[in-house]
Design a protein around this motif. Sequence first.
Motif, PDB file in Angstrom:
ATOM      1  N   ILE A 145       0.840  -1.205   0.000  1.00  0.00           N
ATOM      2  CA  ILE A 145       0.000   0.000   0.000  1.00  0.00           C
ATOM      3  C   ILE A 145       0.872   1.251   0.000  1.00  0.00           C
ATOM      4  O   ILE A 145       0.648   2.189  -0.766  1.00  0.00           O
ATOM      5  CB  ILE A 145      -0.926   0.022   1.238  1.00  0.00           C
ATOM      6  CG1 ILE A 145      -1.903  -1.150   1.200  1.00  0.00           C
ATOM      7  CG2 ILE A 145      -1.695   1.336   1.311  1.00  0.00           C
ATOM      8  CD1 ILE A 145      -2.831  -1.190   2.405  1.00  0.00           C
ATOM      9  N   VAL A 164       2.686   1.802  -3.505  1.00  0.00           N
ATOM     10  CA  VAL A 164       1.765   2.178  -4.585  1.00  0.00           C
ATOM     11  C   VAL A 164       1.181   3.566  -4.330  1.00  0.00           C
ATOM     12  O   VAL A 164       1.167   4.436  -5.212  1.00  0.00           O
ATOM     13  CB  VAL A 164       0.641   1.137  -4.728  1.00  0.00           C
ATOM     14  CG1 VAL A 164      -0.461   1.653  -5.645  1.00  0.00           C
ATOM     15  CG2 VAL A 164       1.207  -0.168  -5.271  1.00  0.00           C
ATOM     16  N   MET A 165       0.707   3.805  -3.090  1.00  0.00           N
ATOM     17  CA  MET A 165       0.083   5.091  -2.806  1.00  0.00           C
ATOM     18  C   MET A 165       1.092   6.233  -2.869  1.00  0.00           C
ATOM     19  O   MET A 165       0.751   7.347  -3.255  1.00  0.00           O
ATOM     20  CB  MET A 165      -0.587   5.056  -1.429  1.00  0.00           C
ATOM     21  CG  MET A 165      -1.913   4.332  -1.397  1.00  0.00           C
ATOM     22  SD  MET A 165      -3.178   5.089  -2.471  1.00  0.00           S
ATOM     23  CE  MET A 165      -3.497   6.626  -1.584  1.00  0.00           C
ATOM     24  N   SER A 166       2.343   5.970  -2.459  1.00  0.00           N
ATOM     25  CA  SER A 166       3.353   7.023  -2.552  1.00  0.00           C
ATOM     26  C   SER A 166       3.559   7.432  -4.001  1.00  0.00           C
ATOM     27  O   SER A 166       3.624   8.624  -4.321  1.00  0.00           O
ATOM     28  CB  SER A 166       4.684   6.550  -1.949  1.00  0.00           C
ATOM     29  OG  SER A 166       4.545   6.328  -0.568  1.00  0.00           O
ATOM     30  N   VAL A 208       1.402   7.108  -6.434  1.00  0.00           N
ATOM     31  CA  VAL A 208       0.195   7.807  -6.888  1.00  0.00           C
ATOM     32  C   VAL A 208       0.215   9.261  -6.413  1.00  0.00           C
ATOM     33  O   VAL A 208      -0.015  10.194  -7.194  1.00  0.00           O
ATOM     34  CB  VAL A 208      -1.069   7.090  -6.357  1.00  0.00           C
ATOM     35  CG1 VAL A 208      -2.314   7.954  -6.564  1.00  0.00           C
ATOM     36  CG2 VAL A 208      -1.243   5.741  -7.046  1.00  0.00           C
ATOM     37  N   LEU A 209       0.530   9.470  -5.127  1.00  0.00           N
ATOM     38  CA  LEU A 209       0.515  10.831  -4.578  1.00  0.00           C
ATOM     39  C   LEU A 209       1.593  11.699  -5.216  1.00  0.00           C
ATOM     40  O   LEU A 209       1.393  12.880  -5.465  1.00  0.00           O
ATOM     41  CB  LEU A 209       0.692  10.782  -3.054  1.00  0.00           C
ATOM     42  CG  LEU A 209      -0.518  10.248  -2.279  1.00  0.00           C
ATOM     43  CD1 LEU A 209      -0.175  10.056  -0.815  1.00  0.00           C
ATOM     44  CD2 LEU A 209      -1.706  11.190  -2.427  1.00  0.00           C
ATOM     45  N   TYR A 258       0.409  12.539  -8.775  1.00  0.00           N
ATOM     46  CA  TYR A 258      -0.726  13.457  -8.661  1.00  0.00           C
ATOM     47  C   TYR A 258      -0.229  14.864  -8.338  1.00  0.00           C
ATOM     48  O   TYR A 258      -0.614  15.848  -8.986  1.00  0.00           O
ATOM     49  CB  TYR A 258      -1.683  12.953  -7.568  1.00  0.00           C
ATOM     50  CG  TYR A 258      -2.648  13.990  -7.063  1.00  0.00           C
ATOM     51  CD1 TYR A 258      -3.731  14.399  -7.849  1.00  0.00           C
ATOM     52  CD2 TYR A 258      -2.491  14.574  -5.807  1.00  0.00           C
ATOM     53  CE1 TYR A 258      -4.613  15.366  -7.389  1.00  0.00           C
ATOM     54  CE2 TYR A 258      -3.361  15.533  -5.344  1.00  0.00           C
ATOM     55  CZ  TYR A 258      -4.419  15.925  -6.141  1.00  0.00           C
ATOM     56  OH  TYR A 258      -5.293  16.877  -5.675  1.00  0.00           O
ATOM     57  N   ARG A 303       4.693  16.156   1.373  1.00  0.00           N
ATOM     58  CA  ARG A 303       4.226  14.973   2.075  1.00  0.00           C
ATOM     59  C   ARG A 303       4.906  14.817   3.426  1.00  0.00           C
ATOM     60  O   ARG A 303       4.470  14.017   4.238  1.00  0.00           O
ATOM     61  CB  ARG A 303       4.352  13.746   1.180  1.00  0.00           C
ATOM     62  CG  ARG A 303       3.365  13.914   0.011  1.00  0.00           C
ATOM     63  CD  ARG A 303       3.141  12.712  -0.822  1.00  0.00           C
ATOM     64  NE  ARG A 303       3.156  11.517  -0.024  1.00  0.00           N
ATOM     65  CZ  ARG A 303       4.137  10.614  -0.082  1.00  0.00           C
ATOM     66  NH1 ARG A 303       5.130  10.780  -0.923  1.00  0.00           N
ATOM     67  NH2 ARG A 303       4.086   9.562   0.674  1.00  0.00           N
ATOM     68  N   VAL A 349      -0.309   7.807   5.014  1.00  0.00           N
ATOM     69  CA  VAL A 349      -0.778   7.302   3.721  1.00  0.00           C
ATOM     70  C   VAL A 349      -1.707   6.092   3.873  1.00  0.00           C
ATOM     71  O   VAL A 349      -2.726   5.988   3.193  1.00  0.00           O
ATOM     72  CB  VAL A 349       0.431   6.931   2.830  1.00  0.00           C
ATOM     73  CG1 VAL A 349      -0.008   6.133   1.617  1.00  0.00           C
ATOM     74  CG2 VAL A 349       1.163   8.192   2.387  1.00  0.00           C
ATOM     75  N   THR A 350      -1.365   5.191   4.779  1.00  0.00           N
ATOM     76  CA  THR A 350      -2.197   3.989   4.927  1.00  0.00           C
ATOM     77  C   THR A 350      -3.587   4.351   5.463  1.00  0.00           C
ATOM     78  O   THR A 350      -4.582   3.766   5.045  1.00  0.00           O
ATOM     79  CB  THR A 350      -1.529   2.983   5.879  1.00  0.00           C
ATOM     80  OG1 THR A 350      -0.938   3.697   6.955  1.00  0.00           O
ATOM     81  CG2 THR A 350      -0.473   2.182   5.159  1.00  0.00           C
ATOM     82  N   ALA A 359      -5.483   5.627   2.624  1.00  0.00           N
ATOM     83  CA  ALA A 359      -5.866   4.532   1.724  1.00  0.00           C
ATOM     84  C   ALA A 359      -7.067   3.769   2.277  1.00  0.00           C
ATOM     85  O   ALA A 359      -8.001   3.443   1.532  1.00  0.00           O
ATOM     86  CB  ALA A 359      -4.681   3.583   1.517  1.00  0.00           C
TER      87      ALA A 359
END
Lengths: 449, 449
Positions: free
Chosen positions: B233, B236-238, B240-241, B244, B281, B320-321, B324
């Motif tokens: 998570i 992947v989310m890092s 994406v952010l 973005y 971040r 981040v988690t 998510a």
Amino acid sequence: MAFVGIRSGLRWRVLKLSPPALLASFYLVLVVLGGVFLHLPFANTGGLTVMDTLFTSMSAVTVTGLTVVDTGGDYTLAGQAGILVLMQLGGLGLVTFAVFVLASLGVQLGLGQRLILREDLNQSSFGDLMQLVKTVFVVALGCEAVGAILLAIVFVPDHGWGPGLWAAVFHAVSAFNNAGFSLWSESLVDYATDPVVNIVVPMLFIIGGLGFVVLNDIRRKRSWRRFTLHSKIMLVMSLVLIFYGWATFAILEWTNPGTLGAYDDAVSRLVVSWFQAVTPRTAGFNTIDTGEIRDSTALMTMTLMLVGAGSTSTAGGIKVTTFAVLILATLAFFRRESELHLFRRSLGVDEVMKVLALTVVSMLIVLSAIFFVSITHDGSFLSLAFEICSAFGTVGLTMGATPELDTFGRLVVMTVMFLGRVGPLTLGFFIATHSAARVRYPPGRIFLG
Amino acid sequence: MAFVGIRSGLRWRVLKLSPPALLASFYLVLVVLGGVFLHLPFANTGGLTVMDTLFTSMSAVTVTGLTVVDTGGDYTLAGQAGILVLMQLGGLGLVTFAVFVLASLGVQLGLGQRLILREDLNQSSFGDLMQLVKTVFVVALGCEAVGAILLAIVFVPDHGWGPGLWAAVFHAVSAFNNAGFSLWSESLVDYATDPVVNIVVPMLFIIGGLGFVVLNDIRRKRSWRRFTLHSKIMLVMSLVLIFYGWATFAILEWTNPGTLGAYDDAVSRLVVSWFQAVTPRTAGFNTIDTGEIRDSTALMTMTLMLVGAGSTSTAGGIKVTTFAVLILATLAFFRRESELHLFRRSLGVDEVMKVLALTVVSMLIVLSAIFFVSITHDGSFLSLAFEICSAFGTVGLTMGATPELDTFGRLVVMTVMFLGRVGPLTLGFFIATHSAARVRYPPGRIFLG
Ligand SMILES: [K+]
Ligand SMILES: [K+]
């Protein structure tokens, strides 16, 4: 709607839209019809664009009250009457209205229509529905009639018989439906310290904002002990929010020359604070110039607007019960309790999940809207954010930014008003797939916070 | 801490504080010691108040980087070294540090200390703890050494051997710990398009912001398939952010003469956008004047700051988690799924409840802080809100309001930095009672949305 059941092919296609989508479609159709009507030559005094009248119609149907033109000056009596009808239809729920009309015409209601009604009023049991519809109309029309008579006592001496009576009726309907539309460009500023206006108008919009489930409880059970959990939460939290807003507004604005500071005596200041404390929860009238409030007061007002008033009411926002569950769930977690409870009733995980989803979607809508409006508009960030919160809570208070918006900004505000009224949950059902994966996975572990 | 186990009476009283409270107390003690040190005559160049040095110490220990004085000008080399030590202790976790020191001295660790460590790193299993501590130090000191050497290649030619080397070490430590302190009043603006700085500094703070659980996974498992759910998570989310933020910053600021518009070529604009996309971040360095960004960019940056980076990292914010899970829970609800899952793992109701509580507490902290600061400060609302989000995410980006704050405003910002670092959950445990009611109530029904 009466034709839905006649041809099964058509019925299948309409129902395929799902009840929330159907409901949203009906609201949209009403907005367009209202916009067209208000654009007719006899409805306005000229010079209005299609965007102006569509915005007015959307604001009326969603009972928001944000305006880009002068309701009293730019619309004729016919136009104002049209706005009144749109507020009433939008406020009581177009569908409630349609069901009532159909039922009174003797048309048998199929499951399709009942589902729509259920979504609109957020009612879980079909059995109570017709009882609820009856309550809706008895309470609404009764309150509006009493309110109009009382307001006429104040308005007729100031404005004469014709305009005074019309103003009384218009403001009573606008108040009960929490629409916030006023015939006067300064809203109720002229009556800021009038005792009748400060009692009648707030009573109308507070009752309208409690939601019909609560009113039904009060009318039929007449005893606190027998009230539903929903009614108890609504009544207690409404009182808490009102006193919180009242005290905070008075403290923050006491010496502000643009607002309370303009009044010499403490009683006037408290009266004016009272009105500004109750209006943000969805009513939208104002008795001071909202553009003059301090930044801290604006932030407090924005949070009240986002919370809104009751489910099954004329309010927008995330609703008081959602807010209450958010707080309760948080407290329960930190107390390491596995279930929420209050008033000797427990709330399940499903409710908490619903609240979480609703809050996340609401925040996404509000933040995205502020983001998009701030891209194209150079005004004060706070006043832009204020208008968006006002639109999402279908409140209608303004710090002055809405009339300045360009077409894109107006479209954003219209969208937010619509989503605030039709409901974030409805939107969610609308955009999401309904399939549920049947595969089960082993539990994973992640770190949070 | 080594004395905790010696006298059981003392131990009992200390443990009675609960691990999160103990941890918070230790952080506070470190802040006060740091503030006293920075106030000593040889640590600063004179003219600093106790409030100035306490603010600096709080900002360093919480690895935020918001400043009210000029780090390079108002502190001597000794003072700067003190800030470096505070950043390192605060970033790696005071407790990790203490445990490592104690373990290396051969002191047997009792359950009390282990519990504190566990809270700080949010680790659930005692077994992996010492392994994690080892990874923390190997990775941290290794990254900082490599980063300092690479930065020296750029800084030494510009500033000479002594100041250049010191700047390289200081900025490498500051970057890896996501502290955001710079020796230069304009942060890294002079190196806005320098390729080494734009690769080394972001690499340091991105690695530091992933969290040691993820780094441990990468170091030991070396295969995506074997990574924990948490690491998947996070990674992947890092990504994406980052993308973005990069795309949004570039699009919004491309023609703004105060930021990207100052650069003629597209490559420079993309490089500068890259840095501004990764820094919010939690890092806090800047290569443009953050006060010049548009309102929409500020809002986007504020959301990134509130989300923050990874758990068990140097980041603040909700993490981040958490973000998510908020999104996943919302999607799952609208898909009518009863459990969350991704990467073939499911997440239970407990995780969702924790996320909800954490988010509500975080939003309450941020909104209350903005409210209190806006009462006493007349500046731009957006820039005040920006500073509070920056403090809560322990980011350190500023639109210029922090140095202007009065003592009350500074105390609010210091409190928010502390809460952002020590963690809203810790706060929650801190203030809440731990008793659980054993009475069970029948389920109630309320209407939401
Ligand atoms: K309204
Ligand atoms: K930072």
